[in-house]
Design a protein around this motif. Sequence first.
Motif, short mmCIF file in Angstrom:
data_model
loop_
_atom_site.label_atom_id
_atom_site.label_comp_id
_atom_site.label_asym_id
_atom_site.label_seq_id
_atom_site.Cartn_x
_atom_site.Cartn_y
_atom_site.Cartn_z
N THR A 181 43.82 46.19 29.04
CA THR A 181 43.59 47.40 28.26
C THR A 181 44.21 48.57 29.00
N ILE A 182 45.22 49.16 28.40
CA ILE A 182 45.91 50.29 29.03
C ILE A 182 45.98 51.44 28.03
N THR A 183 45.18 52.46 28.25
CA THR A 183 45.20 53.66 27.42
C THR A 183 45.37 54.87 28.34
N LYS A 184 45.47 56.03 27.75
CA LYS A 184 45.61 57.25 28.55
C LYS A 184 44.36 57.54 29.37
N ASP A 185 43.22 57.07 28.86
CA ASP A 185 41.94 57.39 29.52
C ASP A 185 41.40 56.26 30.40
N LYS A 186 41.74 55.04 30.05
CA LYS A 186 41.14 53.90 30.76
C LYS A 186 42.15 52.79 30.98
N VAL A 187 42.09 52.20 32.14
CA VAL A 187 42.95 51.07 32.46
C VAL A 187 42.09 49.94 32.99
N SER A 188 42.13 48.80 32.31
CA SER A 188 41.41 47.61 32.75
C SER A 188 42.38 46.43 32.63
N VAL A 189 42.87 45.97 33.77
CA VAL A 189 43.93 44.97 33.73
C VAL A 189 43.44 43.61 34.24
N SER A 190 44.27 42.61 34.05
CA SER A 190 43.94 41.24 34.47
C SER A 190 43.77 41.15 35.97
N LYS A 191 42.89 40.25 36.38
CA LYS A 191 42.69 40.02 37.81
C LYS A 191 43.91 39.37 38.48
N ILE A 192 44.84 38.90 37.67
CA ILE A 192 46.10 38.39 38.23
C ILE A 192 46.75 39.46 39.10
N PHE A 193 46.57 40.73 38.70
CA PHE A 193 47.22 41.83 39.42
C PHE A 193 46.54 42.16 40.75
N THR A 194 45.34 41.64 40.97
CA THR A 194 44.73 41.80 42.29
C THR A 194 44.83 40.51 43.11
N TRP A 195 44.74 39.35 42.44
CA TRP A 195 44.88 38.09 43.16
C TRP A 195 46.25 37.96 43.82
N TYR A 196 47.28 38.46 43.12
CA TYR A 196 48.65 38.32 43.63
C TYR A 196 49.29 39.69 43.87
N LYS A 197 48.47 40.61 44.35
CA LYS A 197 48.91 42.00 44.49
C LYS A 197 50.23 42.13 45.24
N LYS A 198 50.36 41.41 46.34
CA LYS A 198 51.57 41.59 47.16
C LYS A 198 52.84 41.11 46.44
N ASP A 199 52.67 40.18 45.49
CA ASP A 199 53.85 39.70 44.76
C ASP A 199 54.45 40.77 43.87
N PHE A 200 53.61 41.72 43.44
CA PHE A 200 54.07 42.76 42.52
C PHE A 200 54.61 43.99 43.23
#
Length: 236
Positions: A181-200
């Motif tokens: 969920t990505i809006t101007k007020d709130k961002v709630s993203v997949s845990k993939i983006f924290t599990w593999y943070k360094k890859d991004f």
Amino acid sequence: MIAPKFIVIACALFFNPIIAQNNFDHNVWDQALLLNVSEDGKVDYNGFMRDSSQLYTYFTQLSENTPKESWTREEKLAYWINAYNAYTIKLVIDSYPIKSIKDLEDPWGKKFFKIDGEWYSLGELEHKILRKFGDPRIHFAINCASFSCPVVWNRAYTADNLNNALDTQTKKFINDPTRNTITKDKVSVSKIFTWYKKDFKVNGGDVKDFINRYATVKIDNQSKKGYKEYDWSLNE
């Protein structure tokens, strides 16, 4: 009547292996996906069980035609992505019906398939091979058989379609409101983006920069940020 010259050319194309443009033909896997995965990524595991001969033909092809140094980077990456997804299907149907891949004992650590005589686990394919390519888009191409994972593409990855397909799957996942969920007020993203943070963290950027490269709505520094609960229910 067919001209003799045409016959000679056709025979040369058929019998001369040097003409082949790709080192691996993923057509068997492509057909299995078209038959058993919907456009929106829902997997028909019963269908894969009915068509298991296709899967096992493909597993034989994978084992007998492992990537060589002469293969292009795209050919190697397509091979390992398809192998990961095909063997994930095998892992599930070997114990089907199940509610979640996490119902299985050590699903990513279990060595349950052979390639060229060597036993592998899904975790080894992901962490020791796929992530070594240094392309974070692979996280949106490989699938963990769960609802919150990126959807299964119902086509095989090939050297020819790889780059466009990885971009498409990445955009699809990031802009899918059921997974991010990505809006101007709130961002709630997949845990993939924290599990593999360094890859991004590529080209000097961070996770936000990577997401913004593909997101329709951009994340700004003022957005309230968090992570979605991960739904491990089977993607069927």
